[in-house]
Design an enzyme around this catalytic site. Structure first.
Site, PDB file in Angstrom:
ATOM      1  N   LYS A 188     -23.467 -20.431  -6.084  1.00 63.34           N
ATOM      2  CA  LYS A 188     -23.166 -18.388  -5.243  1.00 63.34           C
ATOM      3  C   LYS A 188     -22.716 -17.527  -5.865  1.00 63.34           C
ATOM      4  O   LYS A 188     -23.152 -16.027  -4.684  1.00 63.34           O
ATOM      5  CB  LYS A 188     -21.834 -19.309  -3.346  1.00 63.34           C
ATOM      6  CG  LYS A 188     -22.506 -19.845  -2.523  1.00 63.34           C
ATOM      7  CD  LYS A 188     -21.361 -19.539  -1.231  1.00 63.34           C
ATOM      8  CE  LYS A 188     -21.668 -20.420  -0.344  1.00 63.34           C
ATOM      9  NZ  LYS A 188     -20.862 -21.784  -0.263  1.00 63.34           N
ATOM     10  N   SER A 197     -20.564 -14.681 -20.516  1.00 66.44           N
ATOM     11  CA  SER A 197     -21.922 -14.590 -19.853  1.00 66.44           C
ATOM     12  C   SER A 197     -21.571 -14.112 -18.377  1.00 66.44           C
ATOM     13  O   SER A 197     -21.691 -12.898 -17.649  1.00 66.44           O
ATOM     14  CB  SER A 197     -22.478 -15.619 -19.343  1.00 66.44           C
ATOM     15  OG  SER A 197     -23.526 -16.295 -19.855  1.00 66.44           O
ATOM     16  N   ARG A 215     -15.654 -19.555 -28.749  1.00 69.55           N
ATOM     17  CA  ARG A 215     -15.468 -19.100 -29.477  1.00 69.55           C
ATOM     18  C   ARG A 215     -13.620 -18.942 -30.052  1.00 69.55           C
ATOM     19  O   ARG A 215     -13.613 -18.386 -30.517  1.00 69.55           O
ATOM     20  CB  ARG A 215     -15.380 -17.725 -28.739  1.00 69.55           C
ATOM     21  CG  ARG A 215     -16.713 -17.727 -27.751  1.00 69.55           C
ATOM     22  CD  ARG A 215     -17.045 -17.510 -26.714  1.00 69.55           C
ATOM     23  NE  ARG A 215     -16.203 -17.659 -25.213  1.00 69.55           N
ATOM     24  CZ  ARG A 215     -16.607 -18.035 -24.803  1.00 69.55           C
ATOM     25  NH1 ARG A 215     -17.703 -16.441 -24.080  1.00 69.55           N
ATOM     26  NH2 ARG A 215     -16.361 -18.676 -23.386  1.00 69.55           N
TER      27      ARG A 215
END
Ligand code: PNS
Length: 164
Positions: A46, A133, A95
């Protein structure tokens, strides 16, 4: 001749960032083929910026010049997809320490589920250490410049999507 060594680079890739691209290219140093595997996640669908099909398309565009890289969507367990594709490796970038906890847990669990599947965890290039992202979606949605974090094919799509 021995079987080709197939590596999966799994993830959400909503969208693919330069950090992801770096990990995929580095995987080509020790794998014959890399399948960038986009996970269908009904729980996050969603809030997603791109559909899974769009993500597969953008990965294909970004790696158009690299015949050893393929993009595919998968549903369900990663180990089942690995079995279907004959993959022996999973490659993930980390990371920092927070990523490490999650990645090592998944690596061990995947190996419990499929003992022939080994995970290679690559330290992320410091150039992309801050890129995710989630942040790219947030910055683009608020009108910020995400050009430094994305390759041109992905950037075009993100700009178009953020403007609509
Ligand atoms: O980019 P992400 O969201 O960090 O990627 C997570 C991903 C897709 C690699 C992970 O959630 C996954 O492998 N999902 C498939 C379902 C599965 O196999 N779960 C058990 C993992 S031990």
């Amino acid at each position: 001749m021995s079987d080709p060594r197939i590596a999966l680079c799994p993830g959400s890739f909503d969208p693919l960032t330069l950090g992801h691209e770096d990990v995929v290219r580095r995987a080509l140093a020790f794998a014959d083929r890399v399948v960038v595997a986009v996970s269908h996640s009904p729980t996050t669908a969603k809030q997603a910026m791109f559909t899974v099909e769009e993500r597969v398309e953008m990965i294909r565009e970004a790696f158009a010049g690299e015949p050893r890289v393929e993009a595919a969507a998968f549903q369900g367990l990663l180990v089942d997809f690995a079995r279907r594709r004959g993959a022996s490796l999973v490659v993930r970038g980390v990371r920092g320490g927070v990523d490490w906890e999650y990645e090592s847990q998944m690596a061990v669990m995947n190996r419990r589920l499929l003992s022939t599947l080994e995970t290679v965890i690559l330290p992320g290039d410091p150039m992309h250490a801050h890129v995710s992202s989630t942040l790219v979606r947030q910055i683009a949605g608020l009108g910020g410049d995400v050009a430094p974090f994305l390759s041109p094919a992905v950037l075009r799509r993100v700009r178009t999507r953020a403007a609509t």
